[in-house]
Design an enzyme around this catalytic site. Structure first.
Site, short mmCIF file in Angstrom:
data_model
loop_
_atom_site.label_atom_id
_atom_site.label_comp_id
_atom_site.label_asym_id
_atom_site.label_seq_id
_atom_site.Cartn_x
_atom_site.Cartn_y
_atom_site.Cartn_z
N PRO A 43 0.83 -1.21 0.00
CA PRO A 43 0.00 0.00 0.00
C PRO A 43 0.86 1.26 0.00
CG PRO A 43 -0.55 -1.45 1.85
CD PRO A 43 0.65 -2.01 1.20
N ASP A 248 41.01 -46.66 3.46
CA ASP A 248 40.83 -47.89 4.23
C ASP A 248 39.51 -47.89 4.99
OD1 ASP A 248 43.14 -49.11 3.59
OD2 ASP A 248 44.29 -48.25 5.25
N LYS A 270 40.21 -53.18 4.33
CA LYS A 270 40.42 -54.58 4.70
C LYS A 270 39.82 -54.84 6.06
CE LYS A 270 44.66 -53.73 3.58
NZ LYS A 270 46.11 -53.72 3.63
N GLY A 301 44.23 -45.10 7.99
CA GLY A 301 43.85 -44.80 9.37
C GLY A 301 45.08 -44.58 10.23
N GLY A 302 45.01 -43.67 11.19
CA GLY A 302 46.13 -43.44 12.12
C GLY A 302 47.35 -42.90 11.41
N ASP A 303 48.50 -43.53 11.69
CA ASP A 303 49.75 -43.15 11.04
C ASP A 303 50.13 -44.22 10.01
OD1 ASP A 303 52.41 -41.46 11.29
OD2 ASP A 303 52.96 -43.57 11.14
N ILE A 306 52.67 -46.96 11.22
CA ILE A 306 52.46 -47.78 12.43
C ILE A 306 51.39 -48.82 12.12
CG2 ILE A 306 51.73 -47.80 14.84
CD1 ILE A 306 53.08 -45.17 15.20
N ALA A 332 46.36 -44.39 16.39
CA ALA A 332 45.24 -44.71 17.29
C ALA A 332 45.69 -44.72 18.75
CB ALA A 332 44.64 -46.05 16.91
N MET A 383 44.77 -54.04 17.30
CA MET A 383 44.16 -55.26 16.75
C MET A 383 44.11 -56.39 17.79
SD MET A 383 46.01 -55.17 13.03
CE MET A 383 47.51 -54.33 13.52
N GLY A 412 37.87 -44.94 19.41
CA GLY A 412 38.43 -43.79 20.11
C GLY A 412 38.42 -42.53 19.26
N1 SAH Z 1 47.99 -47.23 11.22
C1 SAH Z 1 46.99 -47.29 12.25
C2 SAH Z 1 46.78 -48.67 12.78
C3 SAH Z 1 46.22 -49.63 11.79
S1 SAH Z 1 45.93 -51.20 12.49
C4 SAH Z 1 47.34 -46.32 13.36
O1 SAH Z 1 48.45 -45.79 13.39
O2 SAH Z 1 46.48 -46.09 14.21
C5 SAH Z 1 44.23 -51.09 12.88
C6 SAH Z 1 44.02 -51.07 14.36
O3 SAH Z 1 44.19 -49.76 14.87
C7 SAH Z 1 42.63 -51.45 14.78
O4 SAH Z 1 42.47 -52.85 14.80
C8 SAH Z 1 42.59 -50.86 16.17
O5 SAH Z 1 43.31 -51.67 17.07
C9 SAH Z 1 43.38 -49.59 16.00
N2 SAH Z 1 42.48 -48.44 15.78
C10 SAH Z 1 42.43 -47.66 14.71
N3 SAH Z 1 41.53 -46.67 14.88
C11 SAH Z 1 41.01 -46.82 16.10
C12 SAH Z 1 40.04 -46.12 16.87
N4 SAH Z 1 39.41 -45.04 16.39
N5 SAH Z 1 39.75 -46.56 18.11
C13 SAH Z 1 40.37 -47.64 18.60
N6 SAH Z 1 41.28 -48.35 17.92
C14 SAH Z 1 41.61 -47.95 16.68
#
Ligand code: SAH
Length: 460
Positions: A43, A248, A270, A301-303, A306, A332, A383, A412
């Site tokens: 308006p 992985d 794996k 995963g992780g380093d 390792i 881990a 593992m 974790g």
């Molecule tokens: N390279 C990876 C390890 C690979 S072997 C590192 O440095 O962490 C895979 C194993 O890592 C799993 O069987 C478990 O024991 C461990 N893992 C990886 N991620 C994890 C998580 N978020 N919590 C607990 N264990 C974990």
């Protein structure tokens, strides 16, 4: 995701704006900038709205009527009367026209994001209506990051895009070229408005690149234990520039989301007894992608070094003459210990820490038990869920105190992290009664007690 941000081309399209006050004015300015043909229905109009009268904007003086919707593709209801806005919204929805009622998400089929405008480059920020203040704060940060003349860079790149596409037909090579150019001298010259010099540099670099063979590279990247905030800056940078990502099973969804969206994703995970893609095949895949000139991100995963078979992968790459980089990740063990509140070493309790694998091969865990008995040594088992009871029994049999504390941490660093604590004599049963699922880390040693002392469970 509750909303999908889309960028509409509104040039010469008719948009209905209901309302003629201060709120409508803000929307009108945006619509005018976007080149829309705006029909204002109200308006009365505040003076600042009247100033927009012209070929792009007309005004029908009056209250909203259904016929105002004829021929419009978008509606904004911006009156100060929530009921009127709701009625406009209902009428538009009946006709299947997209409608926004300002500050009334329940009456809107689209919402308007906060904008950082470096046209033709645009950044849209939305909190999905939950917190406009947060969206504005993010906008302020992005405003500060992008130079005011960033649009020039986008414009000049756009003008040269087709030419470069012809000179560099390979999409991966072209993408890499642009990434380099947009961070180098070309970008600086374009930002200064020196288009001619910038164009010359771009074309010369392009000619140089077109005459060389493109060879890819492999990045072996540690993805950490799950929480994406634990990625290193280098990991994110390389993940963002990779053309293909081989990942992985243990690489979390949150981490994958930090990769470049349009990269190709290849799952090579794996499970314990289910070798989805055998290691030699993974090695071959890395080589073949790199030979195509692609930047390959091998996310582990992780380093990577390792218990990650990273060593085998780079051996193969080196033998094949493929360039690679290794980016360490939070293993881990470190991630789980930190998020569970367990220091792996401590002046008073543990002077060393040992990383082991509880992987069982032909029914046997190959471990030098006698080296693991010192009470001042923390043991961290990867593992080791299936073999937990076997490990605890062996340690006690070889002489480690049955009362040694143990923590088992599942998934974790992720929101669903679970921790079960006990001792060498009780932990296996506790873990199985809770039904913990892999992946788990097992930490053995007096340091586990510190978790209780720090009252970590109550203070995550
Ligand atoms: N390279 C990876 C390890 C690979 S072997 C590192 O440095 O962490 C895979 C194993 O890592 C799993 O069987 C478990 O024991 C461990 N893992 C990886 N991620 C994890 C998580 N978020 N919590 C607990 N264990 C974990």
């Amino acid at each position: 995701m509750d909303y999908l941000p889309l960028a509409f081309d509104l040039r010469q399209r008719r948009v209905l704006l209901v309302g003629g006050g201060a709120v409508a004015l803000r929307k009108l300015r945006l619509l005018m900038r976007a080149g829309a043909l705006v029909r204002v229905v109200s308006p009365d109009l505040v003076e600042a709205v009247r100033e927009y009268f012209g070929p792009q904007m007309d005004w029908r003086c009056g209250l909203f009527e259904d016929s105002d919707l004829d021929g419009v593709c978008l509606v904004i209801a911006a009156t100060d009367d929530r009921e009127v806005n709701a009625a406009v919204s209902a009428a538009a929805s009946r006709r299947g026209i997209w409608v926004n009622a300002v500050d009334q998400p329940e009456c809107s089929t689209f919402i308007m994001p906060a904008l950082v405008d470096r046209s033709p480059l645009l950044v849209a920020i939305s909190s999905g209506g939950t917190s406009p203040v947060l969206a504005r704060m993010v906008r302020t940060r992005i405003e500060a990051m992008l130079p005011g003349n960033y649009g020039r860079l986008a414009e000049l790149s756009g003008a040269l895009r087709h030419k470069i596409k012809k000179m560099l037909p390979d999409v991966h090579q072209r993408r890499r070229f642009w990434e380099e150019m947009l961070q180098g001298r070309f970008a600086e010259l374009a930002l200064q408005g020196q288009n001619q010099a910038a164009t010359q540099i771009l074309e010369e670099s392009c000619v140089r690149l077109a005459s060389t063979d493109s060879v890819g590279e492999v990045y072996l990247v540690g993805a950490g234990p799950g929480d994406p905030d634990l990625l290193t800056l280098k990991a994110i940078r390389l993940m963002q520039q990779s053309d293909v990502v081989l990942y992985d099973r243990l690489v979390s969804q949150g981490v994958l989301e930090r990769c470049r969206r349009d990269a190709e994703f290849v799952y090579v995970g794996k499970a314990r007894s289910d070798h989805a893609v055998p290691q030699p095949q993974i090695n071959e895949l890395l080589v073949s992608y790199a030979r195509k000139g692609m930047r390959v991100c091998r996310l582990k995963g992780g380093d990577p070094f390792i218990f990650g078979r990273g060593g085998e992968e780079i051996e193969h790459l080196a033998a094949e003459g493929i360039a690679f980089q290794v980016v360490p990740g939070i293993s881990a063990a470190n991630g789980c210990a930190a998020y569970a509140g367990i220091p792996l070493t401590h002046r008073d309790y543990a002077q060393s820490v040992r990383f082991l694998t509880g992987h069982v091969k032909n029914g046997v865990i190959d471990i030098p038990w006698n080296e693991l008995l010192h009470p001042g040594q923390t043991l961290v088992f990867y593992m080791a869920l299936v073999s937990l009871s076997q490990i605890c029994t062996a340690l006690v049999e070889h002489g480690r105190d049955a009362e040694t504390p143990v923590a088992v941490i599942a998934r974790g660093t992720l929101p669903e992290q679970k921790i079960v604590c006990g001792t060498l004599s009780t932990i296996a049963e506790r873990v199985s009664s809770v039904g913990l699922r892999a992946p788990t880390m097992t930490i053995i040693g007096d340091v586990v007690r510190l978790r209780d002392q720090l009252a970590w469970g109550h203070n995550p």
